[in-house]
Motif scaffolding. Structure first.
Motif, PDB file in Angstrom:
ATOM      1  N   SER A  13      44.269  31.861  45.402  1.00 46.97           N
ATOM      2  CA  SER A  13      43.476  33.087  45.338  1.00 46.97           C
ATOM      3  C   SER A  13      42.316  33.049  46.331  1.00 46.97           C
ATOM      4  N   ALA A  16      43.661  33.790  49.652  1.00 47.46           N
ATOM      5  CA  ALA A  16      43.946  35.222  49.777  1.00 47.46           C
ATOM      6  C   ALA A  16      42.682  35.998  50.141  1.00 47.46           C
ATOM      7  N   VAL A  17      41.537  35.621  49.559  1.00 46.06           N
ATOM      8  CA  VAL A  17      40.275  36.294  49.884  1.00 46.06           C
ATOM      9  C   VAL A  17      39.893  36.048  51.339  1.00 46.06           C
ATOM     10  N   TRP A 126      31.829  38.071  47.450  1.00 44.64           N
ATOM     11  CA  TRP A 126      32.599  36.950  46.923  1.00 44.64           C
ATOM     12  C   TRP A 126      31.704  35.995  46.119  1.00 44.64           C
ATOM     13  N   LEU A 137      39.442  31.768  38.849  1.00 44.66           N
ATOM     14  CA  LEU A 137      40.633  32.461  39.337  1.00 44.66           C
ATOM     15  C   LEU A 137      40.433  33.979  39.268  1.00 44.66           C
ATOM     16  N   ALA A 138      39.917  34.441  38.153  1.00 45.14           N
ATOM     17  CA  ALA A 138      39.663  35.874  37.999  1.00 45.14           C
ATOM     18  C   ALA A 138      38.567  36.341  38.954  1.00 45.14           C
ATOM     19  N   HIS A 140      37.918  35.262  41.922  1.00 47.22           N
ATOM     20  CA  HIS A 140      38.476  35.431  43.262  1.00 47.22           C
ATOM     21  C   HIS A 140      39.206  36.770  43.391  1.00 47.22           C
ATOM     22  N   TRP A 141      40.028  37.107  42.409  1.00 49.17           N
ATOM     23  CA  TRP A 141      40.808  38.342  42.518  1.00 49.17           C
ATOM     24  C   TRP A 141      39.923  39.577  42.369  1.00 49.17           C
ATOM     25  N   PHE A 144      38.389  39.999  45.683  1.00 52.24           N
ATOM     26  CA  PHE A 144      39.408  40.572  46.573  1.00 52.24           C
ATOM     27  C   PHE A 144      39.396  42.096  46.475  1.00 52.24           C
ATOM     28  N   ALA A 145      39.397  42.599  45.230  1.00 48.16           N
ATOM     29  CA  ALA A 145      39.412  44.044  45.015  1.00 48.16           C
ATOM     30  C   ALA A 145      38.117  44.692  45.503  1.00 48.16           C
TER      31      ALA A 145
END
Length: 486
Positions: A13, A16-17, A126, A137-138, A140-141, A144-145
């Motif tokens: 994750s 991905a960011v 971030w 984990l959450a 990071h996502w 991302f959003a």
């Protein structure tokens, strides 16, 4: 899931960011154009060029004979000057060729400096997610959003401009990061650092000098919890703020006998004083005039009996249209009493008619505020409604985003009180303070609140997570929610 799998997912994750930030920066790089910049932006660039070439902070036409000025806030233009000097190091003689009108290659070069601010904004979002959401984990996502949406609604719209909204947005987000860290550490050094970052915000948006009167004591109260450390924290954050802004105040005191950050406040106050003259019907009509396009067309227009045709000269809404042809003719012919729009009356007709200088504009406006405080307060409602649409959107899909995000931002202090959770205040206190100030003392163009789009998105994410955590606790009592606020 095993710990090893969770660690792999966290790394995935985070990767991905990072990849998203790189892709968005590349996309923004190719979105930068060489189009001519606006009047305010051009003045900012002149300040930066004169400072880089001649060591004089001035917005006058580029020349070795320019005189020092203080009209524009210094931080963005000092940073631009540093960027230009660096460019001159790698390309000797570069600055000698810079003049006006700015050529296309120069415009491309200076606009690309915005990529650094875009990167810092994404990283700040971030870091904020790391500090307010769990598990990692959450966080990071969610980052991302937020980064994806912030790029769409803010960065992509200003990446090819040279106004100060992007730098202000970066400063606000990083101020939130420092305040969150100060809350965690309960360290006076971090409190002092927060004061310094807020000082940088004031040097970017000079209204911060007035907002500080409210924000600095409030932050000290929030972080100390009314304990004996309040005075130490107030002293630390005030010291950080004054340490940052005082050199500039002293410079202006020496040169102009005015310990101020910037000199454009009188213009804004005079324009606002004219907006305060709205009658009862105009106060209501302003909610239509300052709503996004689709909301006017589909909702408010049919309900209020208004349409776009009402913005024409001598129509019901002409006072809200700053681009009237009849106003242009009236100004050209010096028929100042015939000027219709509030903006043109306060920005051009009244100053020309009365031959006001900057200080006279400010004095006249403040006098009108004191004489008609109820008019000031009444006008603040539709004016704040105008600034509420900081996403600068037109279509319904985007209007929903703006409505949800800025509502979450404005609800944050209430949620902080209800949940006894200070993180709500730490990410929202500065944007809300600026919004209140702009609503009271300016005509609040939507771009004034666009720097707070990322903060609003953070608050929207926090609200969504909070609601999901409560739902999870209701459905599965005694179990830790899969995603939660720290």
């Amino acid at each position: 899931m095993t710990r090893a799998l969770i660690r792999r997912l966290v790394c995935l994750s985070a990767t991905a960011v990072v990849l998203l930030i790189i892709v968005l920066l590349l996309q923004d790089f190719y979105a930068i154009d060489s189009d001519v910049i606006g009047k305010d932006a051009a003045e900012n660039v002149r300040f930066g060029v004169n400072l880089a070439k001649y060591g004089i902070y001035s917005g006058q036409p580029i020349s070795p004979d320019v005189l020092p000025e203080y009209r524009r806030e210094p931080l963005p233009n000092f940073l631009l000057a540093g960027y230009l000097r660096l460019a001159d190091v790698f390309s000797p003689g570069f600055l000698d060729q810079v003049g006006q009108p700015f050529n296309q290659s120069f415009l491309l070069l200076i606009k690309r400096s915005n990529l650094l601010w875009a990167c810092l904004l994404f990283v700040g979002l971030w870091l904020t997610s790391w500090m307010v959401f769990a598990p990692l984990l959450a966080a990071h996502w969610l980052a991302f959003a937020q980064i994806l949406v912030a790029n769409h609604f803010l960065v992509s719209k200003v990446i090819s401009e040279m106004d100060t909204e992007l730098i202000a947005s970066v400063t606000v987000v990083w101020l939130g990061v420092v305040l969150l860290q100060a809350s965690r550490r309960q360290s006076l050094r971090w409190i002092c650092a927060a004061g310094s970052v807020f000082g940088l915000m004031a040097l970017t948006k000079s209204s911060g000098a007035y907002v500080a009167v409210l924000v600095l004591p409030l932050v000290a109260v929030v972080l100390s919890g009314f304990s004996k450390r309040f005075w130490a924290m107030l002293l630390a954050i005030s010291f950080g703020f004054l340490f940052t802004v005082t050199p500039w105040l002293l410079r202006n005191q020496v040169h102009f006998s005015k310990p101020v950050i910037a000199g454009g406040g009188g213009d804004v106050l005079l324009i606002r004083s004219v907006f305060n003259q709205m009658d009862r019907q105009q106060l209501i009509d302003a909610f239509y005039a300052y709503a996004p396009r689709d909301m006017r067309r589909d909702l408010l227009g049919p309900w209020m009996g208004l349409s776009e045709d009402d913005f024409a000269c001598n129509a019901r809404l002409d006072v809200f249209n700053r681009k009237l042809e009849c106003d242009r003719r009236a100004l050209d012919q010096e028929r100042f009493e015939d000027v219709r729009s509030f903006y043109q009356r306060g920005g051009r007709a009244l100053p020309r008619q009365m031959s006001f200088n900057s200080e006279q504009k400010k004095a006249y406006a403040l006098s009108s505020f004191r004489d008609n405080p109820m008019s000031l307060l009444a006008a603040s409602l539709p004016i704040t409604w105008r600034g509420f649409w900081g996403f600068r959107v037109k279509e319904w899909n985007d209007i929903y985003w703006n409505l949800a995000a800025f509502s979450s931002l404005l609800l944050a202090p209430l949620l902080a009180w209800l949940e006894r959770r200070v993180i709500w205040l730490l990410v929202s206190i500065v944007p809300i303070s600026y919004i209140l100030f702009y609503g009271l003392a300016s005509h609040f163009l939507p771009r004034y609140s666009s720097p707070f789009v990322p903060s609003a998105l953070i608050c929207l994410s926090m609200l969504a997570v909070d609601l999901l955590a409560r739902l999870s606790s209701f459905l599965r009592p005694g179990h830790l929610p899969p995603i939660r606020l720290v």
